[in-house]
Design an enzyme around this catalytic site. Structure first.
Site, PDB file in Angstrom:
ATOM      1  N   PRO A   2       0.882  -1.322  -0.071  1.00 44.62           N
ATOM      2  CG  PRO A   2      -0.639  -1.452   1.578  1.00 44.62           C
ATOM      3  CD  PRO A   2       0.521  -2.080   1.174  1.00 44.62           C
ATOM      4  CD  GLU A   3       2.513   3.438  -4.125  1.00 47.62           C
ATOM      5  OE1 GLU A   3       2.814   4.567  -4.608  1.00 47.62           O
ATOM      6  OE2 GLU A   3       2.827   2.554  -5.201  1.00 47.62           O
ATOM      7  NE  ARG A 112       4.019 -12.050   0.021  1.00 40.85           N
ATOM      8  CZ  ARG A 112       4.672 -11.336  -1.000  1.00 40.85           C
ATOM      9  NH1 ARG A 112       3.766 -10.708  -1.879  1.00 40.85           N
ATOM     10  NH2 ARG A 112       5.693 -11.781  -1.402  1.00 40.85           N
TER      11      ARG A 112
END
Length: 277
Positions: A2-3, A112
């Site tokens: 995510p940015e 993850r």
């Protein structure tokens, strides 16, 4: 990963969903999610903590809590929050659970296993190593054109590598760095210290414009409390990127095929005609 726009929208959504609630009990189910504390201390420090508000610094989500603490969260690649009712089961990769006193709980799952959490004193938040070296927020007064010009002049790295360095420009990643460089008409391979004053001015405006557009776009999407993902954009509603993820497709301006480069192990997309300089 995510940015800034995605993290901003997640923080806003969490603020609307959990502000004013109280964490009655907290469970740390995967110790490495919060490596600086034990599960017992994690639970002790968060128990009976009211949530004052949720905000963001860089790509970190910050829960401002009662008892003088802030819970700092980095989603990394696949971290996700879900506000779940009592009858809903926890996701398979649940790593932390925050129980409220109204049959709802906030769950953090991470397939993850790269996400991170840390409890810090709110009074010392600015000193936390994760935040202390971050560049100014791109919409803040501190992120001025003069700041960007000076920062560029001090770096010999490629412009792309400069832009995704969170100590130089806060919040950009592969997507918005590529988009900003295209909008500014600058080649990603150009050394940062060789970006002209005029190009730096275009880049400054482009960074703020592409981030602002993305935040506005995502703000109109429906948010599912049970699926607060780090990436709001699915294939059906993804914004119309100028260059990102458009390898071999025609440039929207000049029709030249978009190319993809590898820089620092990451992909960069550009138009070789519009970004010759």
């Amino acid at each position: 990963m995510p940015e800034l726009p995605e993290v901003e929208l997640i923080a806003r959504s969490l603020d609307s969903l959990v502000k004013g609630r109280t964490i009655v009990t907290a469970e740390l189910l995967r110790e490495r999610l919060a490596p600086s504390t034990s599960p017992a201390l994690f639970a002790q420090n968060l128990a009976d903590s009211g949530i004052n508000f949720v905000h963001r610094r860089g790509k970190h989500i910050l829960f401002d809590l009662g008892r003088g603490n802030t819970l700092m969260v980095h989603l990394r690649m696949s971290g996700r929050f879900s506000l779940l009712p009592a009858e809903r089961e926890n996701p398979k990769f649940t790593h932390a659970v925050f129980h409220f006193g109204d049959d709802f709980r906030l769950v953090f799952d991470d397939q993850r296993h790269f996400g991170l959490m840390k409890i810090v004193k709110t009074s010392d938040l600015g000193l936390a190593k994760e935040l202390a070296r971050l560049a100014p927020e791109p919409f803040s007064d501190e992120f001025s054109l003069d700041y960007l010009r000076i920062a560029l002049s001090k770096s010999k790295r490629s412009l792309k590598e400069f832009l995704i360095d969170q100590t130089r420009v806060c919040g950009l990643g592969n997507i918005y760095a590529s988009e900003a460089m295209f909008t500014a008409g600058i080649n990603p391979r150009r050394p940062a210290n060789r970006v002209s004053r005029k190009a730096a001015a275009r880049l400054y405006e482009s960074i703020r414009a592409v981030l602002s557009e993305a935040i506005s776009y995502a703000a109109n999407l429906r948010v599912d409390p049970e699926n607060l993902e780090g990436n709001y954009f699915s294939a059906s509603d993804e914004p119309s990127w100028q260059v990102y993820d458009r390898e071999n497709q025609p440039c929207r301006i000049c029709k030249t095929p978009i190319i993809r480069l590898k820089q620092g192990g990451r992909s960069t997309y550009l138009c070789p005609n519009c970004q010759r300089r």
